[in-house]
Design an enzyme around this catalytic site. Structure first.
Site, PDB file in Angstrom:
ATOM      1  N   GLY A   1      53.146   4.347  68.581  1.00 52.53           N
ATOM      2  CA  GLY A   1      52.371   3.150  67.909  1.00 52.53           C
ATOM      3  C   GLY A   1      51.712   4.236  67.027  1.00 52.53           C
ATOM      4  O   GLY A   1      51.769   5.388  67.235  1.00 52.53           O
TER       5      GLY A   1
ATOM      6  N   HIS B   1      59.039  11.894  72.727  1.00 46.33           N
ATOM      7  CA  HIS B   1      60.413  10.948  72.550  1.00 46.33           C
ATOM      8  C   HIS B   1      61.407  10.982  73.118  1.00 46.33           C
ATOM      9  O   HIS B   1      62.500  11.106  72.401  1.00 46.33           O
ATOM     10  CB  HIS B   1      60.279   9.893  70.774  1.00 46.33           C
ATOM     11  CG  HIS B   1      59.253   9.838  70.440  1.00 46.33           C
ATOM     12  ND1 HIS B   1      58.836   8.325  70.140  1.00 46.33           N
ATOM     13  CD2 HIS B   1      58.260  10.011  69.467  1.00 46.33           C
ATOM     14  CE1 HIS B   1      57.717   7.728  69.753  1.00 46.33           C
ATOM     15  NE2 HIS B   1      57.471   9.559  69.331  1.00 46.33           N
TER      16      HIS B   1
ATOM     17  N   GLU C   1      63.860   8.829  73.892  1.00 44.81           N
ATOM     18  CA  GLU C   1      65.235   8.055  73.247  1.00 44.81           C
ATOM     19  C   GLU C   1      65.719   8.337  72.482  1.00 44.81           C
ATOM     20  O   GLU C   1      66.481   7.788  72.149  1.00 44.81           O
ATOM     21  CB  GLU C   1      64.498   6.478  72.868  1.00 44.81           C
ATOM     22  CG  GLU C   1      63.409   7.044  72.309  1.00 44.81           C
ATOM     23  CD  GLU C   1      61.889   7.188  72.344  1.00 44.81           C
ATOM     24  OE1 GLU C   1      61.821   7.501  73.109  1.00 44.81           O
ATOM     25  OE2 GLU C   1      60.982   6.690  70.976  1.00 44.81           O
TER      26      GLU C   1
END
Ligand code: XMP
Length: 515
Positions: free
Chosen positions: A56, A173, A175
């Protein structure tokens, strides 16, 4: 309690949320994205096998930053926090998140990272590798019971874990593709920590979506604008499976599609699928509106406006109630949110609904899928290979590949040349190696000689590009022999063409299309 194996992605506003969901699906685990505002009772009801907190844009100690009730850490459900999600986990459980006062503690991009390979997330992986970082704040002290499981040169906590409570966090991250072995880390979380079995398949997406569509649509009608592209075709096939003849697909044939494409779309959807298929043939209307128009933006505007008029005119007259469906996919939603990119050319895909036409609501069954997932669904639903693997095709069709004024004759020449190009590329297995290839009619006449006689005829240009995202593209290095065969055939078989050239411009500075 749900009986299927579900993982929840709890969305804290990061930019890679759908990518996380997609990676979970790639591990054959069903996944739902829920906003951070969801009531914890809903999560208890779902009883997921695991929860992933997303990244976020905020700092955890900002008053307005998204938080979640710490009760979630007491449910005994495994949690993986990613980036902001990792910091939130640390902060909520008594660790210390430190604001970056200068740039020395923030990291952006590919970062060399050291892993503790005894930790379940990193087991079997090399002890160091590249991870993708994007953070300013950092975790300076992990909560009690946690240990640090990865570090970088500037980040003391690149990952942390508390196996007893099944709580894990990574500052990077996993992903995104830039993180080496990121998918393996997610897989370890899903299989080894959450104990998922990985039984979910794309067929399950189809079954679930069809059941939801049936329930939502009931006995009402649903209308879909079918363009013949992959997305609207797959949406049509899904809806047909759900509600059969309650579905009406409206296909506007403006005469600017590739050779025989309109007939192919009609044949596919009338023969293979149960639905009402309405084809509006309006080639003449479009051509008359385009008469004398040479400016590319003006042509795009006319084609867009005319399409809007014809399409909604038909719907207003016959089908303007029930539901309206669209083949929107996830990248469309991201792109339409960008907003302030400089206008290079007007793309028209999504058509706003006129105010006087009232639908119950808009249905977008593919809105969370990426293009390759949509293709997989299409294949499973039995859509022909040629359609499922169709290249992107601009909304204004050949209208922007005939440079200058668009006439029926020019469209015909271009369709013939383009069909030869496709045939040759298919024959040598090159079609699927290209991101996009097509012929262009630049509207230039050149002198040539054929059979000892002078000719003065049209020039055809061949364009072929490779790209990951169409924002930038490289011209494709097609072997000369193939280009030679294409050129020979076009000049011999297409009347009024005496020269063929190959476009060797990348994007930028060129765009993919010529107009
Ligand atoms: P450009 O020419 O902008 O093209 O480099 C990038 C990609 O977008 C396609 N394109 C369109 N797609 N409506 C669409 O749906 C349009 O108006 C449109 N114009 C260009 C183009 O074919 C390429 O794939």
């Amino acid at each position: 309690m749900s009986n299927k194996e579900t993982v929840i992605v709890l969305d804290f506003g990061g930019q890679y949320n759908q990518l996380i969901a997609r990676r979970v699906r790639e591990c054959n685990v069903y996944c739902e994205i829920l906003p951070y505002t969801v009531d914890i009772q809903k999560i208890k009801d779902i009883a997921p096998k695991g929860i992933i907190f997303t990244g976020g844009p905020n700092s955890v100690y900002d008053e307005t930053s998204p938080h979640y009730t710490p009760e979630i850490f007491k449910l005994g459900i495994p949690i993986l926090g990613i980036c902001y999600g990792c910091q939130l986990m640390a902060y909520s459980l008594g660790g210390v998140v430190t604001p970056a006062t200068d740039n020395s503690s923030s990291e952006y991009g590919k970062t060399e990272t050291q892993y503790n390979t005894d930790d379940v997330l990193f087991k079997g992986l090399p002890e160091s590798g590249i991870s993708w970082m994007s953070h300013r704040d950092y975790i300076s002290e992990v909560p009690e019971g946690f240990s640090v499981t990865a570090t970088t040169a500037v980040c003391p906590t690149a990952a942390m874990s508390c196996p007893d409570k099944k709580l894990y966090g990574v500052q990077f991250h996993p992903e995104v593709n830039h993180t080496e072995n990121g998918k393996s880390m997610l897989k370890s979380f899903l299989y080894d920590v959450c104990e998922c079995k990985g039984e979910w398949k794309m067929e399950s997406f189809i079954d679930t979506t069809v059941a939801q569509l049936k329930e939502q649509i009931g006995d009402k009608g649903v209308v879909l604008g079918l363009s013949g592209g992959v997305d609207s075709s797959v949406a049509a096939a899904l809806l047909s499976k759900a509600v059969g003849k309650q579905l009406t697909c409206v296909f506007v044939d403006q005469g600017l599609m590739r050779k025989d494409e309109g007939d192919f779309v009609e044949e596919t959807f009338t023969k293979l699928f149960d639905m009402n298929f309405v084809r509006i043939n309006c080639q003449d209307e479009f051509l008359s509106k385009l008469k004398g128009v040479v400016d590319p933006e003006k042509k795009r505007e006319i084609i867009g406006t005319e399409f809007y008029k014809v399409f909604w005119g038909k719907i207003r007259e016959s089908y303007g109630s029930g539901f309206f469906a669209q083949g929107t996919i996830y990248p469309d939603r991201i792109e339409s949110g960008k907003g302030d990119a400089a206008k290079i050319k007007t793309h028209h895909n999504q058509v706003g609904i006129p105010e006087d036409i009232k639908f119950e609501s808009v249905i977008e069954p593919l809105k969370d899928l990426f293009k390759d997932e949509v293709r997989e669904v299409g294949e499973k639903l039995g859509i022909p290979h040629q359609l499922v693997w169709r290249q992107p095709f601009p909304g204004p069709g050949l209208g922007v590949r005939v440079i200058g004024e668009v006439t029926a004759e020019k469209v015909h020449i271009l369709q013939e040349a383009d069909a030869i190009l496709r045939d040759e590329m298919d024959k040598c297995g090159y079609s699927e190696q290209m991101s996009q290839f097509f012929a262009v009619l630049p509207g230039v006449k050149t002198v040539g000689v054929m059979g000892d006689a002078r000719t003065y005829d049209e020039l055809v240009a061949i364009r072929a590009v490779t790209t990951d995202d169409f924002m930038t593209a490289d011209w494709a290095k097609i072997p000369y022999e193939i280009l030679g065969r294409v050129s020979n055939r076009i000049i011999n078989e297409v009347e009024h063409v005496n020269r063929v050239v190959y476009d060797i411009t990348s994007k930028p500075p060129g765009t993919v299309e010529w107009e």
